[in-house]
Design a protein around this motif. Structure first.
Motif, PDB file in Angstrom:
ATOM      1  N   ARG A  30      -1.277   8.077   0.440  1.00  0.00           N
ATOM      2  CA  ARG A  30      -1.513   7.169   1.573  1.00  0.00           C
ATOM      3  C   ARG A  30      -3.009   6.960   1.817  1.00  0.00           C
ATOM      4  NH1 ARG A  30       2.792   9.808   5.935  1.00  0.00           N
ATOM      5  NH2 ARG A  30       4.694   8.947   5.021  1.00  0.00           N
ATOM      6  N   GLU A  31      -3.778   6.782   0.745  1.00  0.00           N
ATOM      7  CA  GLU A  31      -5.242   6.725   0.852  1.00  0.00           C
ATOM      8  C   GLU A  31      -5.707   5.650   1.831  1.00  0.00           C
ATOM      9  OE1 GLU A  31      -9.169   5.558  -1.865  1.00  0.00           O
ATOM     10  OE2 GLU A  31      -7.148   5.430  -2.715  1.00  0.00           O
ATOM     11  N   GLU A  39       0.841  -1.199   0.000  1.00  0.00           N
ATOM     12  CA  GLU A  39       0.000   0.000   0.000  1.00  0.00           C
ATOM     13  C   GLU A  39       0.878   1.252   0.000  1.00  0.00           C
ATOM     14  OE1 GLU A  39       1.092  -0.732   4.180  1.00  0.00           O
ATOM     15  OE2 GLU A  39       0.413  -2.031   2.542  1.00  0.00           O
ATOM     16  N   ASP A  40       0.360   2.310  -0.594  1.00  0.00           N
ATOM     17  CA  ASP A  40       1.084   3.571  -0.707  1.00  0.00           C
ATOM     18  C   ASP A  40       1.426   4.109   0.683  1.00  0.00           C
ATOM     19  OD1 ASP A  40       2.026   6.092  -1.246  1.00  0.00           O
ATOM     20  OD2 ASP A  40       0.127   6.873  -2.012  1.00  0.00           O
ATOM     21  N   LYS A  41       2.716   4.228   0.959  1.00  0.00           N
ATOM     22  CA  LYS A  41       3.181   4.740   2.254  1.00  0.00           C
ATOM     23  C   LYS A  41       3.829   6.114   2.128  1.00  0.00           C
ATOM     24  CE  LYS A  41       4.349   0.022   3.772  1.00  0.00           C
ATOM     25  NZ  LYS A  41       4.127  -0.604   2.438  1.00  0.00           N
ATOM     26  N   LEU A  42       3.895   6.659   0.894  1.00  0.00           N
ATOM     27  CA  LEU A  42       4.695   7.863   0.682  1.00  0.00           C
ATOM     28  C   LEU A  42       3.903   9.068   0.215  1.00  0.00           C
ATOM     29  CD1 LEU A  42       7.756   6.234  -1.135  1.00  0.00           C
ATOM     30  CD2 LEU A  42       7.635   6.970   1.247  1.00  0.00           C
ATOM     31  N   HIS A  43       2.893   8.876  -0.605  1.00  0.00           N
ATOM     32  CA  HIS A  43       2.258  10.011  -1.274  1.00  0.00           C
ATOM     33  C   HIS A  43       0.859  10.260  -0.684  1.00  0.00           C
ATOM     34  CE1 HIS A  43       5.692   9.991  -3.893  1.00  0.00           C
ATOM     35  NE2 HIS A  43       5.478   8.728  -4.224  1.00  0.00           N
ATOM     36  N   ASP A  97      -1.762  -2.318  -3.179  1.00  0.00           N
ATOM     37  CA  ASP A  97      -2.273  -0.961  -2.962  1.00  0.00           C
ATOM     38  C   ASP A  97      -3.791  -0.914  -3.140  1.00  0.00           C
ATOM     39  OD1 ASP A  97      -2.152   1.706  -2.252  1.00  0.00           O
ATOM     40  OD2 ASP A  97      -1.624   2.422  -4.266  1.00  0.00           O
ATOM     41  N   TYR A 118       5.669   2.173  10.323  1.00  0.00           N
ATOM     42  CA  TYR A 118       4.240   2.472  10.461  1.00  0.00           C
ATOM     43  C   TYR A 118       3.983   3.411  11.637  1.00  0.00           C
ATOM     44  CZ  TYR A 118       2.875  -0.929   6.905  1.00  0.00           C
ATOM     45  OH  TYR A 118       2.700  -1.607   5.718  1.00  0.00           O
ATOM     46  N   ILE A 144       4.498   6.828  10.331  1.00  0.00           N
ATOM     47  CA  ILE A 144       3.418   7.228   9.428  1.00  0.00           C
ATOM     48  C   ILE A 144       2.201   7.692  10.221  1.00  0.00           C
ATOM     49  CG2 ILE A 144       1.701   6.330   7.801  1.00  0.00           C
ATOM     50  CD1 ILE A 144       3.985   4.574   6.631  1.00  0.00           C
ATOM     51  N   LEU A 187      -3.949   3.881   4.199  1.00  0.00           N
ATOM     52  CA  LEU A 187      -3.461   4.084   5.556  1.00  0.00           C
ATOM     53  C   LEU A 187      -4.175   5.252   6.222  1.00  0.00           C
ATOM     54  CD1 LEU A 187       0.371   3.505   5.060  1.00  0.00           C
ATOM     55  CD2 LEU A 187      -1.334   1.906   5.949  1.00  0.00           C
ATOM     56  N   ARG A 188      -4.487   6.280   5.440  1.00  0.00           N
ATOM     57  CA  ARG A 188      -5.201   7.420   6.002  1.00  0.00           C
ATOM     58  C   ARG A 188      -6.630   7.037   6.375  1.00  0.00           C
ATOM     59  NH1 ARG A 188      -3.387  12.327   6.380  1.00  0.00           N
ATOM     60  NH2 ARG A 188      -1.663  11.885   4.957  1.00  0.00           N
TER      61      ARG A 188
END
Length: 280
Positions: free
Chosen positions: A22-23, A16-20, A202, A56, A59, A25-26
């Motif tokens: 982060r849909e 999953e996107d951890k950099l940009h 992702d 994590y 993040i 994770l958010r």
């Protein structure tokens, strides 16, 4: 703990996107309570739990969580520790990282800590997310490993028991990215009461208490439904012989799609502006 969490169980296909943006994770962060969130990160699946746990933790802290704590459980006995039981009893979100699903189950299954996490997630008290290996363990039955690039056959998949958080599903992760359609078919034909859920990287299959699955992320969620299967030769063939399956139902859902788990049917909207969903 926040009193009105819009919790969910989030099953993530890995990477999953951890950099940009982060849909995914958010979304987990908000469903854990946003700025009130107290998140337990369990990196037990990883061979580098400190590195992955700290990643994590950074993040979720940067997003504004009240607390993000790494529970580095690397011995089954730690699953009995009162302080860890207390934390997972009071936190608002639990995140299971990637790694090796056999290692994760070996360390956590049938421990008091995991019993608390399972109970609270099933009752909607906390948000729970698992990525990659953390996704694979969600069902009662679990894909432990296997191959790809062949026709469906018994030797293509190795099965064992998972953590039973969502007992009626069978998850495969990194799905189209690692060509695992035949592997999931090989698994589901032997467990025809379950729904096969294949999740791309992702991408997240998000399960809410109303029995609706929603899809987030950049890939697709593939659902294999054997409920109306009319024929299979799985009991008659050798381990490496191709499997036959008749009337296996297939659904492919991209971001924004929903699926009714009780009715086993896809839900669609007539238009993007419509607030009403109907069976498709």
């Amino acid at each position: 703990m926040p009193q009105s969490l819009n919790t969910a169980i989030m099953v993530i296909g890995g990477a999953e996107d951890k950099l940009h943006g982060r849909e995914i994770l958010r979304e987990f962060f908000w469903r854990s309570g946003g700025s009130d969130a107290r998140i337990a990160i369990i990196p037990s699946a990883s061979r580098e739990p400190v590195v992955i746990g700290n990643r994590y933790q950074t993040i979720f802290t940067d997003m504004g969580a009240q607390e993000a704590k790494v529970l580095n459980i690397d011995d089954r006995a730690q699953g009995d520790l009162p302080e860890l039981q207390e934390y997972v009893s009071e936190c608002s979100g639990v995140f299971l990282t990637g790694g090796d699903q056999l290692r994760l189950c070996g360390l956590l299954s049938d421990t008091p800590v995991m019993d608390i996490v399972r109970s609270r997630s099933q009752s909607g008290e906390i948000a729970l997310a698992g990525t990659s290996a953390g996704a694979a363990v969600m069902g009662y039955h679990m894909i432990a490993g296997g191959g790809s690039g062949e026709s469906p056959n018994h030797s293509l998949v190795d099965m064992t028991l998972g953590l039973g958080i969502i007992p009626d599903i069978l998850v495969d992760q990194h799905f189209h990215n690692r060509n695992r359609m035949a592997r999931l078919m090989s698994a589901i034909v032997a467990h025809p009461t379950l729904l096969g859920i294949g999740i791309d990287e992702d991408t997240c299959a998000m399960f809410e208490g109303d029995g609706i699955l929603q899809v987030l992320g950049k890939g697709a969620v593939t659902i294999i439904d054997p409920g109306e299967m009319t024929y299979t030769n799985q009991a008659e063939v050798e381990k490496t012989d191709p499997l036959s399956m008749g009337n296996l139902r297939l659904h492919v859902l991209s971001a924004g799609c929903r699926f009714d788990l009780r009715q086993r049917s896809m839900l669609i909207r007539k238009s993007r502006k419509s607030a009403f969903w109907e069976r498709g």
